[in-house]
Motif scaffolding. Structure first.
Motif, short mmCIF file in Angstrom:
data_model
loop_
_atom_site.label_atom_id
_atom_site.label_comp_id
_atom_site.label_asym_id
_atom_site.label_seq_id
_atom_site.Cartn_x
_atom_site.Cartn_y
_atom_site.Cartn_z
N THR A 44 72.64 35.24 1.17
CA THR A 44 72.29 35.85 2.45
C THR A 44 71.04 36.72 2.29
OG1 THR A 44 74.62 35.84 3.07
CG2 THR A 44 73.18 37.28 4.34
N THR A 45 71.00 37.50 1.22
CA THR A 45 69.85 38.37 0.96
C THR A 45 68.58 37.54 0.78
OG1 THR A 45 71.34 39.97 -0.04
CG2 THR A 45 69.01 40.20 -0.58
N LEU A 46 68.71 36.48 0.00
CA LEU A 46 67.55 35.61 -0.25
C LEU A 46 67.09 34.92 1.03
CD1 LEU A 46 66.12 34.90 -2.95
CD2 LEU A 46 67.31 32.72 -2.88
N VAL A 154 55.52 34.49 -2.96
CA VAL A 154 56.84 34.76 -3.52
C VAL A 154 57.62 33.45 -3.64
CG1 VAL A 154 59.01 36.02 -3.22
CG2 VAL A 154 56.90 37.03 -2.35
N TYR A 155 58.23 33.24 -4.81
CA TYR A 155 59.15 32.12 -4.98
C TYR A 155 60.57 32.61 -4.84
CZ TYR A 155 55.39 29.47 -7.18
OH TYR A 155 54.23 28.82 -7.41
N LEU A 156 61.38 31.84 -4.12
CA LEU A 156 62.79 32.18 -3.98
C LEU A 156 63.62 31.05 -4.59
CD1 LEU A 156 62.63 33.28 -0.23
CD2 LEU A 156 62.41 34.74 -2.25
N PHE A 157 64.50 31.39 -5.49
CA PHE A 157 65.36 30.39 -6.13
C PHE A 157 66.82 30.73 -5.84
CE2 PHE A 157 61.57 30.10 -8.78
CZ PHE A 157 61.51 28.77 -9.17
N ASP A 158 67.56 29.79 -5.29
CA ASP A 158 68.99 30.03 -5.06
C ASP A 158 69.82 29.15 -5.99
OD1 ASP A 158 71.45 30.79 -4.18
OD2 ASP A 158 71.12 30.30 -2.08
N GLU A 159 70.33 29.74 -7.07
CA GLU A 159 71.16 29.03 -8.05
C GLU A 159 70.60 27.64 -8.37
OE1 GLU A 159 74.84 30.04 -8.69
OE2 GLU A 159 75.01 31.63 -7.20
N PRO A 160 69.33 27.54 -8.78
CA PRO A 160 68.73 26.21 -8.91
C PRO A 160 69.33 25.37 -10.04
CG PRO A 160 67.27 27.87 -9.83
CD PRO A 160 68.40 28.61 -9.18
N LEU A 161 70.05 25.98 -10.96
CA LEU A 161 70.51 25.23 -12.12
C LEU A 161 72.00 24.94 -12.10
CD1 LEU A 161 68.47 27.04 -14.91
CD2 LEU A 161 67.79 25.20 -13.37
N SER A 162 72.69 25.36 -11.04
CA SER A 162 74.16 25.30 -11.12
C SER A 162 74.71 23.87 -11.04
CB SER A 162 74.79 26.20 -10.07
OG SER A 162 74.29 25.86 -8.81
N ASN A 163 73.88 22.90 -10.64
CA ASN A 163 74.37 21.51 -10.63
C ASN A 163 74.13 20.78 -11.94
OD1 ASN A 163 75.37 21.61 -8.10
ND2 ASN A 163 73.59 20.67 -7.12
N LEU A 164 73.54 21.45 -12.93
CA LEU A 164 73.17 20.77 -14.17
C LEU A 164 74.21 21.05 -15.26
CD1 LEU A 164 69.38 21.75 -14.16
CD2 LEU A 164 70.45 19.71 -13.17
N ASP A 165 74.28 20.15 -16.26
CA ASP A 165 75.23 20.41 -17.34
C ASP A 165 74.66 21.51 -18.27
OD1 ASP A 165 73.65 19.30 -19.49
OD2 ASP A 165 74.16 17.33 -18.72
N ALA A 166 75.53 22.02 -19.15
CA ALA A 166 75.20 23.24 -19.90
C ALA A 166 73.91 23.11 -20.71
CB ALA A 166 76.36 23.61 -20.80
#
Ligand SMILES: Nc1ncnc2c1ncn2[C@@H]1O[C@H](COP(=O)(O)OP(=O)(O)O)[C@@H](O)[C@H]1O
Ligand SMILES: [Mg+2]
Length: 364
Positions: A44-46, A154-166
């Motif tokens: 929401t903040t982003l 400004v770049y805004l990133f919202d959890e960009p890596l959460s769909n990737l494996d470890a």
């Protein structure tokens, strides 16, 4: 480039206030990570910065401009989402060029920017492919490329890596860090993953229920958490906590839990009759096989042993509850063993009671 500033910003959805009163300065050119548990209001903040969510009250500035009423496309920001949102029918190159074409940018300039950025992100060989012929990591890279070619303030990133494996997540994390070193543009990056926050950020903002719990450099938050919430959120495995009271022994103040005491060093301030919480990180405990019940020592019975290679994490039962400790890799420990854990005085934390209990440590 630009800083971002929230002044007394409130955001409600109908009756529900998600962000009560946010006062936050995001510095120009720095990598700032907003981190906190799921549902605490990070997205929401982003999205308020992006202009995708209206602000209920207060003021938002990007650079020196108040942007409350500005459309997303007039804010000079670029956002990268968790879902890559690439156009499936377009090639990688067309995906990256699309935003620039919309802005009617000169063809040669588009060509130049796309080739610069695809070089930077290692996408040169993939430019003619469609998204479905790419791996998850490659798609994420294209999504980032599409944002970078626009050269926003400004770049805004919202959890960009959460769909990737470890493994891929680790690689992409390092790429994003390198990217910031190259472009040096203000980044606001949202994640619930404290490891990502610690490794990427110049500046971390820890949020809980839309409120700032602490803001600062990663190691500052690790070594001097301002409250129990930050102490428990930053660091893995999480800090151990024990409830207790103040007792005096030989006129010296001690933290007293159940069958455990520890002398309180002079750099803490407290009230005599308060309830407090003692915190110690698993990696700060010292283990020994010899039973010892002197102050600052706690006996435990090992319940779980997790050898990780670089260290061994044990979980034990003590008279004050469970405890986790990180032991050297060569430690010979087995489930059922008894162990004494020493609390080094320079490594302990004390907090007032409650989930957000304030640190009792005096300012250095
Ligand atoms: N459009 C919406 N309408 C109603 N509630 C919403 C809406 N968007 C988010 N929320 C609520 O606001 C809170 C914060 O959500 P969000 O910012 O997505 O959290 P985070 O990104 O930290 O997980 C959550 O309780 C969520 O359910
Ligand atoms: Mg979110």
């Amino acid at each position: 480039m630009a800083s971002v500033e929230f002044k007394a910003v409130e955001k409600s959805f109908g009756e529900i206030t998600v962000v009560p009163n946010l006062n936050l300065k995001i510095p120009d050119g720095k990598f700032t990570v907003l981190v906190g548990p799921s549902g605490c209001g990070k997205s929401t903040t982003l999205r308020m910065i992006a202009g995708l969510e209206e602000i209920t009250s207060g003021d938002l500035y990007i650079g020196k401009k108040r942007v409350n009423d500005k459309l997303p496309r007039d804010r000079n920001i670029a956002m990268v989402f968790q879902s890559y949102a690439l156009y499936p029918h377009m090639t990688v190159k067309a995906n990256m060029a699309f935003g620039l074409k919309l802005r009617k940018m000169d063809k040669d300039e588009i060509e130049k920017r796309v080739s610069e950025v695809s070089e930077m992100l290692g996408l040169n060989k993939l430019l003619k492919r469609k998204p479905k012929a790419l791996s998850g990591g490659q798609r994420q890279r294209v999504a980032m490329g599409r944002a970078i070619v626009r050269r926003p303030a400004v770049y805004l990133f919202d959890e960009p890596l959460s769909n990737l494996d470890a493994k891929l997540r680790g690689e992409m994390r390092r790429e994003i860090a390198k990217l910031h070193q190259k472009v040096k543009t203000t980044i606001v990056y949202v994640t619930h993953d404290q490891v990502e926050a610690m490794t990427l950020a110049d500046n971390i903002v820890v949020l809980n229920f839309g409120r700032i719990m602490q803001q600062g450099r990663p190691l500052k938050l690790y070594s001097r958490p301002a409250n129990k919430f930050v102490a428990g959120f930053i660091g893995s495995p999480a800090m151990n906590f024990f409830n207790g009271k103040i007792e005096y022994h030989q006129e010296k103040p001690h933290f007293a839990g159940k069958d455990f005491i520890l002398e309180i060093p002079p750099y803490f301030s407290f009230k005599k009759d308060m309830n407090l919480q003692l915190g110690i990180r698993p990696e700060d405990l010292l283990a020994s096989g010899n039973s010892d019940s002197s102050p600052g020592h706690l006996n435990c019975k090992i319940e779980v042993v997790e050898p990780l290679g670089a260290n061994i994490i044990i979980t034990g039962i003590t008279c004050m509850g469970r405890i986790m400790a990180s032991l050297p890799p060569q430690s010979e420990v087995e489930v059922g063993d008894s162990l004494t854990l020493k609390f080094p005085l320079d490594k302990i934390h004390l907090f007032a009671e409650g989930d957000e209990g304030k640190s009792l440590r005096k300012e250095d």
